[in-house]
Structure formats: structure tokens, C-alpha cells
Design a protein around this motif. Structure first.
Motif, PDB file in Angstrom:
ATOM      1  N   MET A   1      -9.172  19.906   7.144  1.00 48.97           N
ATOM      2  CA  MET A   1      -9.924  18.654   7.073  1.00 48.97           C
ATOM      3  C   MET A   1      -8.966  17.513   6.741  1.00 48.97           C
TER       4      MET A   1
ATOM      5  N   PRO B   1     -11.566  10.895   7.006  1.00 50.11           N
ATOM      6  CA  PRO B   1     -12.298  11.148   8.254  1.00 50.11           C
ATOM      7  C   PRO B   1     -12.882   9.880   8.884  1.00 50.11           C
TER       8      PRO B   1
ATOM      9  N   VAL C   1     -11.345  16.999  11.777  1.00 50.22           N
ATOM     10  CA  VAL C   1     -10.368  18.059  11.519  1.00 50.22           C
ATOM     11  C   VAL C   1      -9.042  17.692  12.185  1.00 50.22           C
TER      12      VAL C   1
ATOM     13  N   LEU D   1     -15.817  16.752   1.666  1.00 53.27           N
ATOM     14  CA  LEU D   1     -14.802  17.433   2.468  1.00 53.27           C
ATOM     15  C   LEU D   1     -14.932  18.952   2.333  1.00 53.27           C
TER      16      LEU D   1
ATOM     17  N   ALA E   1     -15.821  21.467   5.425  1.00 52.02           N
ATOM     18  CA  ALA E   1     -14.962  22.609   5.736  1.00 52.02           C
ATOM     19  C   ALA E   1     -15.779  23.900   5.808  1.00 52.02           C
TER      20      ALA E   1
END
Length: 143
Positions: free
Chosen positions: A28, A32, A38, A119, A123
Motif C-alpha cells: 500500500m 493514496p 497499491v 491503510l 491491505a
């Protein structure tokens, strides 16, 4: 000098891994552009994508495609984004993320304050999706 990604791959820095094999890893990003973003990274430290050997690039691209399938399923994304920017870290990495509009491709709009909990949750969601798609042999139990 090793890149920050090499330090993550080697376990010197923490990473939220969703894929590990002998050639590539995926983890990750801490910034983002959309939830589920990813990074797919070759273990070899290569700065420029056009300099990577074709078999390794083919493998890394294949991993990115598998990650893309899993993220799309996990997030019910209308499209998947794939970017190679190469300006942030001098180590080849493919950005794979749910794309809802062209704005999703703008890395300057990344969330610089994503919570560790969000996160971790992303994941685990992606790991579960990868396992459901039959890619479990390369999915670590945790980071």
C-alpha cells in the motif's frame, strides 16, 4: 544508495504488503489517490522503467494486472488506473488504483494524511480479494 523501496522490501522500513514473490512485491502506498492504491515494485533496484529487462517488466506488469483485478473486485471500481510516474522514488514502481474519473490519475491530489487504520484495512481487503481470486500463494498473511 538503496532506495526507500529497497528498505521496505528488505524489512528495514515498515510496509503493508499484499503480494510477495521472488521478482516483485506490492504494498500500500502511504499517500493514496483513492482507497486501495497499491504500488507494484520489482525487487531489482531499477530507476527508469524503459531500462528494465523485458522478462522482469513482463512479470511486474503481470503482478500489477492481478493486483488490479483484486482491487477492482474489492472496491467495486468502475475502472482501474495504472501509472508509471517515476518522479517520487528512484525505483521503478507501478501505481495500481481504483479510478473513478481522470482526477484519480493526478498524484498531486493524493491523501497525504491517510490514517494507518485505513491503510491496514485496505491491505487486508485486497489480500482477501487476491486469495479469493486464487492468488493466495503470493499473498502474505500480514504486512
Amino acid at each position: 544508495m538503496p532506495s526507500v523501496f529497497t528498505h521496505i522490501i528488505n524489512g528495514d522500513l515498515p510496509g503493508r504488503f499484499v503480494w510477495k514473490d521472488g521478482t516483485a512485491v506490492a504494498f500500500m502506498t502511504i499517500e493514496p489517490v483513492t482507497p486501495g492504491h497499491v504500488l507494484v515494485v520489482p525487487r531489482k533496484e531499477i530507476d527508469h522503467w524503459e531500462q528494465i529487462d523485458t522478462p522482469t517488466f513482463t512479470h511486474v506488469s503481470g503482478v500489477a494486472q492481478k493486483i488490479g483485478r483484486a482491487v477492482k473486485a474489492a472496491y467495486d471500481a468502475p475502472r482501474m488506473g495504472l501509472l508509471i510516474a517515476g518522479l517520487e522514488v528512484p525505483h521503478l514502481h507501478l501505481h495500481v488504483f481504483p479510478a473513478h474519473s481522470l482526477e484519480s490519475f493526478d498524484l498531486t491530489k493524493a491523501d497525504h494524511d491517510a490514517s494507518p487504520e485505513s491503510l491496514d484495512e485496505a491491505a487486508e481487503k485486497i489480500r482477501a480479494s487476491l486469495r479469493a481470486l486464487g492468488y493466495g500463494e503470493n499473498v502474505p498473511d500480514t504486512a
